[in-house]
Design an enzyme around this catalytic site. Structure first.
Site, PDB file in Angstrom:
ATOM      1  N   GLN A  53       0.818  -1.210   0.000  1.00  0.00           N
ATOM      2  CA  GLN A  53       0.000   0.000   0.000  1.00  0.00           C
ATOM      3  C   GLN A  53       0.855   1.265   0.000  1.00  0.00           C
ATOM      4  O   GLN A  53       0.442   2.315   0.496  1.00  0.00           O
ATOM      5  CB  GLN A  53      -0.952  -0.008   1.202  1.00  0.00           C
ATOM      6  CG  GLN A  53      -2.109  -0.968   1.043  1.00  0.00           C
ATOM      7  CD  GLN A  53      -2.978  -0.625  -0.164  1.00  0.00           C
ATOM      8  OE1 GLN A  53      -3.198   0.531  -0.488  1.00  0.00           O
ATOM      9  NE2 GLN A  53      -3.480  -1.656  -0.846  1.00  0.00           N
ATOM     10  N   SER A  54       2.038   1.182  -0.552  1.00  0.00           N
ATOM     11  CA  SER A  54       2.953   2.323  -0.544  1.00  0.00           C
ATOM     12  C   SER A  54       2.439   3.488  -1.393  1.00  0.00           C
ATOM     13  O   SER A  54       2.201   3.345  -2.600  1.00  0.00           O
ATOM     14  CB  SER A  54       4.309   1.866  -1.076  1.00  0.00           C
ATOM     15  OG  SER A  54       5.129   2.973  -1.357  1.00  0.00           O
ATOM     16  N   ASN A  55       2.299   4.639  -0.749  1.00  0.00           N
ATOM     17  CA  ASN A  55       1.978   5.865  -1.485  1.00  0.00           C
ATOM     18  C   ASN A  55       3.159   6.283  -2.346  1.00  0.00           C
ATOM     19  O   ASN A  55       2.996   6.825  -3.436  1.00  0.00           O
ATOM     20  CB  ASN A  55       1.671   7.003  -0.508  1.00  0.00           C
ATOM     21  CG  ASN A  55       0.505   6.680   0.383  1.00  0.00           C
ATOM     22  OD1 ASN A  55      -0.600   6.435  -0.097  1.00  0.00           O
ATOM     23  ND2 ASN A  55       0.731   6.670   1.697  1.00  0.00           N
ATOM     24  N   CYS A 105       5.350   4.329  -3.818  1.00  0.00           N
ATOM     25  CA  CYS A 105       5.400   3.536  -5.047  1.00  0.00           C
ATOM     26  C   CYS A 105       4.360   4.015  -6.049  1.00  0.00           C
ATOM     27  O   CYS A 105       4.653   4.180  -7.238  1.00  0.00           O
ATOM     28  CB  CYS A 105       5.227   2.055  -4.726  1.00  0.00           C
ATOM     29  SG  CYS A 105       6.668   1.358  -3.880  1.00  0.00           S
TER      30      CYS A 105
END
Ligand SMILES: *Cc1c(COP(=O)(O)O)cnc(C)c1O
Length: 325
Positions: A73-75, A77
């Site tokens: 859930q990386s913002n 990335c």
């Protein structure tokens, strides 16, 4: 290294405005918000500012492929893939854990934005980056590595520049800020803010809220100090910084990274229902919880002007449907 040499990605300046309804709930504080959730890049966030410098460097180095790493859930990335789409670069993401049955939140958006996604199981912080780089180079790709969270010196430039933006807005609005709260995790946002405040002469107290108590890559204070020291030579800053000069509020990270508690949930609902502004479950929900706790307990000087620097993260809400309900 130069603040003008950047690849434009953001809708800048982001708005700076007062939270009128929320301020009315606190007799002794005026509360303002800086809207880096509105940087514009595929639903916004603080990584956009870092990527303006990281993507410029990718292009300056004549690279055609970017690799970065993070959580599913990386913002960071998600914004990196979006930036690569704009710049015409191939983008590979190394994401911890196994491939889920369904994609949602940031993971879904990264997919839609064209990421080549590699699930890396227990390696959650980009341990496999070098191997992937070697393989891609065998295919004649010219690879640029964007570090975890976009946190190196180039990333910090984004927040040095952001402080300059804030300074202009404060002047325009004839406003003084006493305290700035924000979520701090991989270091470059905080390092950039600290350098920027010294460079541009903003005299506010930073209260960075620590998000990830595990800190497998090292103590955040050390990372921030290293970034500051690294940047000093480029900007001819002579102030000496020691580890004790690096602020970090560690009182709100007990639940661990990405674990939502009633505290974050209540903070998210408070801002949503007083001001119509959405936070996120991992970073800004926790930082806002910390700030509200400070204000409720009058831990900072009464009568102060307080700024919450919103760093984005909206899409992660869609991965927390059950917990947030
Ligand atoms: C990455 C991120 C942060 C933390 O920024 P760092 O520069 O990594 O400390 C805060 N909020 C959101 C929404 C983020 O995505």
């Amino acid at each position: 290294m130069n603040l003008q040499n950047k690849f434009d990605l953001g809708f800048l300046p982001t708005p700076l405005h007062k939270l009128k309804n929320l301020s009315n709930k606190f007799l002794n504080y005026q509360i303002f918000i800086k809207r880096d959730d509105q940087t514009g890049l595929a639903s916004g966030g603080n990584k956009t500012r870092k990527l303006e410098y990281l993507i410029q460097k990718t292009l300056d180095d004549k690279c055609d492929t970017v690799i970065t790493a993070g959580a599913q859930q990386s913002n960071h990335c998600r914004q990196t893939v979006a930036a690569c789409a704009i710049a015409g670069l191939e983008c590979h993401l190394l994401l911890g854990g196994d491939k889920p049955k369904e994609y949602n939140g940031n993971l879904l958006l990264s997919h839609l934005l064209g990421a080549k996604i590699h699930f890396t199981g227990g390696n959650r912080k980009g341990e496999d980056i070098e191997n992937l780089k070697i393989n891609l180079e065998l295919e004649d790709k010219k690879v640029f590595i964007v570090p975890y969270g976009g946190s190196n010196l180039l990333g910090a430039l984004g927040y040095i520049n952001a402080v300059k933006e804030l300074k202009d807005q404060l002047k325009e609005q004839n406003l003084d800020i006493d305290y700035i709260f924000f979520a701090s995790s991989s270091g470059a946002t905080q390092a950039g803010m600290m350098i920027g405040m010294d460079m541009y002469g903003i005299d506010a107290n930073l209260i960075p809220i620590n998000i990830d108590k595990a800190e497998t890559v090292g103590f955040l204070e050390n990372i921030v100090l290293d970034l500051i020291n690294e940047s000093k030579q480029f900007f001819h800053l002579y102030k000496e910084y020691r580890i004790a000069d690096i602020p970090l509020e560690r009182n709100y990270d007990k639940a661990g990274y990405g674990n939502l508690t009633d505290d974050e949930k209540e903070a998210i609902k408070t801002l949503a229902q007083t001001e119509g502004i959405l936070l996120d479950p991992v970073y800004t929900g926790r930082a806002f919880y910390g700030m509200l706790d400070y204000l409720k307990k009058s831990k900072i000087k009464q009568g102060s002007n307080v700024l919450f620097w919103h760093t984005g993260g909206l899409p992660a809400n869609f991965n927390y449907g059950k917990e947030l309900f």
